[in-house]
Design a protein around this motif. Structure first.
Motif, PDB file in Angstrom:
ATOM      1  N   SER A  36      -4.422  24.835 -21.832  1.00  0.00           N
ATOM      2  CA  SER A  36      -5.190  23.630 -21.491  1.00  0.00           C
ATOM      3  C   SER A  36      -6.415  24.047 -20.687  1.00  0.00           C
ATOM      4  N   LEU A  37      -7.600  23.634 -21.127  1.00  0.00           N
ATOM      5  CA  LEU A  37      -8.818  23.974 -20.391  1.00  0.00           C
ATOM      6  C   LEU A  37      -8.854  23.266 -19.045  1.00  0.00           C
ATOM      7  N   ARG A  38      -8.263  22.071 -18.988  1.00  0.00           N
ATOM      8  CA  ARG A  38      -8.207  21.353 -17.707  1.00  0.00           C
ATOM      9  C   ARG A  38      -7.350  22.129 -16.697  1.00  0.00           C
TER      10      ARG A  38
ATOM     11  N   THR B 125     -14.618  22.774 -12.927  1.00  0.00           N
ATOM     12  CA  THR B 125     -14.426  21.572 -13.732  1.00  0.00           C
ATOM     13  C   THR B 125     -14.121  21.974 -15.181  1.00  0.00           C
ATOM     14  N   GLN B 126     -13.541  21.027 -15.941  1.00  0.00           N
ATOM     15  CA  GLN B 126     -13.262  21.330 -17.341  1.00  0.00           C
ATOM     16  C   GLN B 126     -14.539  21.643 -18.119  1.00  0.00           C
TER      17      GLN B 126
ATOM     18  N   SER C 116     -15.265  25.005 -20.314  1.00  0.00           N
ATOM     19  CA  SER C 116     -15.680  24.924 -21.714  1.00  0.00           C
ATOM     20  C   SER C 116     -16.958  25.729 -21.953  1.00  0.00           C
TER      21      SER C 116
ATOM     22  N   GLY D  40      -9.145  25.132 -15.503  1.00  0.00           N
ATOM     23  CA  GLY D  40     -10.141  24.761 -14.508  1.00  0.00           C
ATOM     24  C   GLY D  40      -9.543  24.609 -13.129  1.00  0.00           C
TER      25      GLY D  40
END
Length: 319
Positions: A27-29, A38-39, A43, A32
């Motif tokens: 999960s990129l979130r 932050t996401q 990204s 982060g």
């Protein structure tokens, strides 16, 4: 998409660590949160990384982010590079001679590696050696992950992905085969030959099931139409313990010839003639990553190993 040399030059170590975090958290979130970014920032880091390499590394979907095949390869190579940086930093701060981390198999440590270190006069070479013995799989993983600088022993190429194998430089050293053995007091010791069917009826001590030697032993019995023996005692990656058990408890065992020769010379262990058991040959290699091939310390060790093998063609390994 093609790779971009200027963008490769601007990559940072944390962008390489990004792949490992994505592989772990999916999960990129979540990545982060770990990186305190932050996401959108994560990204962008990923986009910069993919643009620099010129390929898609991560598959994104509503269920999260996962490394694709090229991402897995990039992660493997990144782990190697990061481990090299980490060890380099440690060596520079230690103000000590170069450390060479060598992976081996236990039988290699009986003679081949010590003889090579003696030939190169390791105690005068201003090099420190950190030796680690284990199973083939563990040692190859350590090499690919950057935890080892080289590996001396048996290689299971069937378990090494082709893309990973292409990153390695390997030099064949010598080869041997497995031998069935027993103590001089065992009832089979004086037999001119013993069949696989009869051998399977006696109690055994064998290497553990996660070793290549154990798999080779089981395959040889099955190829004779005989169920492989179930050992009374299993030993993990320690051929000398197998021989001690063979002598004390009068169990049968099977191990590389170099180990047997060491004990047979003392008149305590004897080889058995087993004409219907066809064991695969065991080849010893010196293996390192291609990017480490020019390191002088590794070249010195390789040359010493080759010299020992040329002088003593019976030297071999196990695992």
């Amino acid at each position: 998409m093609t790779s971009s040399a200027p963008h490769l030059d601007r990559l940072r170590l944390r962008q390489l660590r990004l792949l490992e975090l994505i592989d772990t958290h999916r999960s990129l979130r979540a990545v982060g949160e770990v990186m305190n970014l932050t996401q959108p920032a994560v990204s962008q880091m990923l986009k910069d990384l993919e643009f620099a390499f010129g390929v898609t590394l991560v598959d994104r979907s509503v269920r999260g982010a996962m490394l694709g095949p090229l991402g897995q390869l990039a992660l493997q190579r990144a782990r190697t590079g990061l481990a090299i940086f980490d060890n380099l930093a440690a060596d520079l701060h230690a103000d000590l001679p170069t450390v060479v981390r060598v992976g081996t198999n236990p039988a290699v440590m009986l003679d081949l590696v010590p003889s090579a270190l003696h030939h190169m006069e390791a105690h005068r070479a201003n090099i420190r050696f950190r030796l680690e013995a284990g199973t083939v799989g563990n040692m190859m993983s350590g090499l690919l992950n950057g935890d080892l600088d080289c590996y001396v022993g048996r290689v299971d190429w069937t378990a090494t992905p082709e893309q990973m194998a292409e990153t390695l430089r390997y030099d064949p050293l010598t080869e041997t085969s497995l031998v069935v053995a027993c103590s001089v007091d065992h009832p089979l010791a004086n037999r001119s030959s013993v069949s696989a069917t009869e051998l399977a009826q006696w109690p055994w001590t064998l290497p553990s099931g996660d070793t290549n030697n154990r798999r080779s032993i089981e395959t040889a019995f099955r190829n004779c139409g005989v169920q492989a023996p179930v050992p009374v005692v299993e030993v993990s990656a320690d051929p000398t313990s197998l021989l001690r058990l063979t002598q004390k408890i009068e169990l049968l065992t099977c191990l590389p010839k170099i180990v047997l020769d060491t004990y047979a010379a003392e008149g305590r262990i004897v080889p058995l003639v087993t004409p219907d058991l066809d064991f695969l040959r065991i080849q010893t290699c010196f293996v390192t990553l291609r990017e480490n091939d020019t390191l002088q310390s590794l070249q010195m060790l390789r040359e010493a190993l080759v010299h020992v093998c040329l002088e003593r063609p019976d030297v071999t390994e196990g695992g």
